[in-house]
Write an enzyme that holds these catalytic residues in place. Structure first.
Site, PDB file in Angstrom:
ATOM      1  N   ALA A  22       0.732  -1.164   0.051  1.00 17.36           N
ATOM      2  CA  ALA A  22       0.010  -0.039   0.047  1.00 17.36           C
ATOM      3  C   ALA A  22       0.795   1.321  -0.006  1.00 17.36           C
ATOM      4  CB  ALA A  22      -0.873   0.130   1.364  1.00 17.36           C
ATOM      5  N   LYS A  83       8.920   4.986  15.668  1.00 19.84           N
ATOM      6  CA  LYS A  83       9.207   5.378  16.952  1.00 19.84           C
ATOM      7  C   LYS A  83       8.273   6.433  17.543  1.00 19.84           C
ATOM      8  CE  LYS A  83      12.628   8.583  14.566  1.00 19.84           C
ATOM      9  NZ  LYS A  83      12.458   7.788  13.296  1.00 19.84           N
ATOM     10  N   GLU A 107      12.154  -3.454  15.928  1.00 22.23           N
ATOM     11  CA  GLU A 107      13.757  -3.197  16.061  1.00 22.23           C
ATOM     12  C   GLU A 107      13.947  -1.944  15.337  1.00 22.23           C
ATOM     13  OE1 GLU A 107      16.519  -3.525  17.703  1.00 22.23           O
ATOM     14  OE2 GLU A 107      16.134  -5.532  17.871  1.00 22.23           O
ATOM     15  N   VAL A 110      14.251   1.889  16.919  1.00 21.98           N
ATOM     16  CA  VAL A 110      15.460   2.484  17.462  1.00 21.98           C
ATOM     17  C   VAL A 110      16.587   2.376  17.104  1.00 21.98           C
ATOM     18  CG1 VAL A 110      16.299   2.640  19.915  1.00 21.98           C
ATOM     19  CG2 VAL A 110      13.759   2.437  19.513  1.00 21.98           C
ATOM     20  N   ILE A 114      21.017  -1.642  14.314  1.00 26.21           N
ATOM     21  CA  ILE A 114      21.645  -1.882  15.555  1.00 26.21           C
ATOM     22  C   ILE A 114      20.643  -2.792  16.524  1.00 26.21           C
ATOM     23  CG2 ILE A 114      23.085  -1.398  17.677  1.00 26.21           C
ATOM     24  CD1 ILE A 114      23.138   1.357  16.620  1.00 26.21           C
ATOM     25  N   GLY A 165      22.898  15.064   2.774  1.00 28.17           N
ATOM     26  CA  GLY A 165      21.679  14.443   2.901  1.00 28.17           C
ATOM     27  C   GLY A 165      21.595  13.694   4.419  1.00 28.17           C
ATOM     28  N   GLU A 168      17.425  16.763   7.313  1.00 32.00           N
ATOM     29  CA  GLU A 168      16.341  16.903   6.503  1.00 32.00           C
ATOM     30  C   GLU A 168      16.237  18.490   6.406  1.00 32.00           C
ATOM     31  OE1 GLU A 168      12.751  14.765   7.086  1.00 32.00           O
ATOM     32  OE2 GLU A 168      13.889  13.565   8.419  1.00 32.00           O
ATOM     33  N   LYS A 183      12.797   7.803  20.808  1.00 34.36           N
ATOM     34  CA  LYS A 183      13.758   6.565  21.203  1.00 34.36           C
ATOM     35  C   LYS A 183      13.996   6.290  22.459  1.00 34.36           C
ATOM     36  CE  LYS A 183      15.598   7.113  16.368  1.00 34.36           C
ATOM     37  NZ  LYS A 183      16.949   7.810  15.662  1.00 34.36           N
ATOM     38  N   GLY A 282      19.046   4.948   7.565  1.00 38.51           N
ATOM     39  CA  GLY A 282      19.361   4.565   6.291  1.00 38.51           C
ATOM     40  C   GLY A 282      18.334   3.650   5.874  1.00 38.51           C
TER      41      GLY A 282
END
Lengths: 406, 406
Positions: A22, A83, A107, A110, A114, A165, A168, A183, A282
């Protein structure tokens, strides 16, 4: 060579099939995705009746909240990277997941790729976490690292982050600490088995951090990081959660976290000091975290089981910032005349704050005084600063920075 | 304040009861343990009929292997900290667990309390791990860190480690790399979804590392660590697993892992570079890892499910050390006369090994030549060293050290 879908099948024990995607803009070209799978109607997709797992990577509160709730009502487990929503409505979402007998995994919400939520929820489930201190926002770490390594000011470093980049166009969520605070709320809840909402997290951004602050930090053998700090009170009866810039010693492992990397220090009673380090944002790192959760949720589904849900049984209150015990590094502009130090020192003593070091610098009738305190409640420290502002020999408070990680 | 048993109950969703403790010396005083629970007959305890989960912290191959197998036959899940056994017989133990429909968890077997097995088995289950490089033995890291920071020789640093309890009376398993090799085998299997046994791991100890090597490393901006390195070949069709001392740049995050700490770098295709850091050994950290597994296994038991089992579907072959691509730092004692360098350089060229840097030092007719190579297969590098030994102008090879982490 196996394809990636084959790998997932092997690791789950059954094939996963992409049932639909969607999106807001269906006309956008999406390489590798069968156009027949694209829809703009997420609700209809969730209600189609043949969906087992939904992945929510929309972000923001709505429509994500309604869609996730719809998913649980339909008996669909959810993997989310959201988050903001989890920090605001985590308890309600967990309750909806439990009511539907389904999983809620996040996962990716946050510290990107990692592994942090799973190790804290599962690996440390037999231990007692007392403290979490982390760099959980890559944009601000990039800016602060630039300022530290090049001597640049905040604006210059922000401009570079934007050009590359890392920041923002509107960097507010990052530089004012909102992203890190969300977080922090999620991590505090997991660490202390309680509920911490975004509103419970004390938050200061890092837009006031200056090149002069970095110079001061260097003189103390420190650098400056925007930290999320979550602590269990010494008596174990309450917790604190905060996000603010702080000086940390160069010898602290978090000090050497460069560029846009994230790292989180976890102090547990039995395990000791652990650190988790990696890229905090990322597309690919987020995908890694989401797919890891997808494998876990799919395995649970096959086993007709669910993974760990919300663990909030301790119901510990979140204390206000005033109760947090910390240290201040204070730069004062003062009159360059005898008796100033005595007056300043008296003000600290009146507030029960003990001084660690004082450094005086004077020239042409103007002088600066840099005071580093011992540990004291934040309320006493900020009360001291207010009283200092009122002294007629104090012309201004040039900067205040907390000192952590010692 | 809740007790620890209450916490476990909350986190599992049901109480756990300590059913019995099998020990070798029943007369030893064990604080907090009801003496009625103590037995010397582990097999009878496992066969009693009311046991759900067994925790094996005996170590070594037997009787641990027989007891774990007995547990699975009895429908008992197992939490183990036994790296030697898992590295040697992991496949058979996993098969026994699967046949019994039970769990085999072993977070404590690798890098103590650092959550590593679970993140690699579960968090990165949707990603592709290409490389793992870690400090997985605290004793040797303590010794190497001492040598680096104080200039001490190996024996002096070992004596200090022994005096402080970091090294055992017989330090062979640590300093010869056997302990690290067992952990490397376990991690390689998990990372690459294949089977790697202890015998597949190339192993060199660190007893030959000298103060002179550290001096050479410093000149190169490096330090020396005993590393476990697991790599997927560039073509993806094979893997390598090795343990040996290596020079790594001071800028590498593993270089700053001090004292007896462990840290493991994981490079995954999507997640990027991750690092996990913490205490690698000790009673409390091991207990943290064991209890984390206990909570997971107990939750699985309640859900009548099992966690992830062995994932070895790729069946990738383990290549020999000769195929590993690495760099050598070679110190040669040579005759101090013209033409030596030309002769040495020719030998490298004949073996297809390209030289990165050469440093010559001469005094009183003796000279030393330090050569750092570019990357080449280990077989070509070691072949070069053999050929160098035969040159009449080369009086001896003072040291050889691989260079990694660049």
């Amino acid at each position: 060579m196996t394809t990636h879908a084959d790998d997932l099948t092997q690791r789950i024990g059954a094939p996963v099939e992409l049932a639909g995607v969607a999106v807001r803009r269906p006309s956008k070209v999406r390489e590798g995705i069968d156009p027949a799978l694209i829809t703009t109607d997420a609700t209809a997709l969730l209600k189609r009746g043949d969906i087992d797992i939904a992945i929510e990577v929309i972000g923001g509160i709505e429509p994500a909240r309604t869609l996730i709730t719809t998913a649980f009502e339909q008996g669909i487990s959810v993997v989310s990277a959201n988050k903001a929503l989890l920090a605001q409505d985590g308890a309600a979402l967990h309750a909806a997941a439990e009511a539907g007998g389904r999983d809620l995994y996040y996962e990716a919400a946050v510290a990107g790729a990692i592994p942090l939520v799973r190790p804290m929820r599962e690996s440390l489930a037999g231990d007692k976490i007392n403290r979490v201190m982390g760099i959980v926002n890559g944009t601000t770490n990039f800016i602060l690292d630039k300022m530290d390594s090049t001597g640049a000011g905040y604006q210059e470093a922000l401009d570079e982050a934007t050009a590359l980049g890392y920041a923002e166009a509107d960097p507010t969520a990052d530089v004012e600490g909102y992203d890190a605070a969300a977080k922090a709320a999620i991590l505090a809840g997991i660490a202390f088995h309680t509920r911490v909402r975004l509103d419970d997290v004390y938050r200061e951004g890092m837009t006031e951090v200056s090149a002069a602050d970095f110079a001061s930090a260097k003189r103390m053998g420190c650098t400056i990081k925007l930290l999320a700090i979550l602590e269990r009170a010494a008596d174990g009866e309450s917790v604190t959660a905060r996000v603010h810039p702080a000086m940390i010693p160069l010898s602290h492992p978090l000090a050497s976290v460069r560029e846009a990397y994230n790292a989180v220090f976890v102090e547990a009673e039995a395990a000791g000091r652990l650190m988790f380090y990696g890229p905090g944002a990322g597309g690919a790192p987020t995908a890694s975290a989401v797919l890891g959760d997808l494998v876990a949720v799919a395995r649970n589904k096959l086993a007709e089981a669910t993974g760990p849900g919300e663990s909030a049984y301790t119901q510990l209150p979140v204390s206000p910032m005033g109760d947090v015990v910390t240290r201040y590094h204070i730069s004062l502009d003062v009159a360059d005349k005898p008796g100033v130090l005595a007056q300043v020192a008296t003000t600290f003593a009146e507030h029960g704050v003990s001084i660690d070091t004082v450094r005086q610098q004077g020239k042409d009738g103007e002088a600066s005084l840099v005071v580093v305190t011992h540990r004291a409640p934040d309320a006493a420290l900020s009360g001291t600063v207010e009283a200092l502002r009122k002294l007629d020999t104090v012309r201004g408070v040039a900067s205040i920075m907390r000192v952590e990680g010692e």
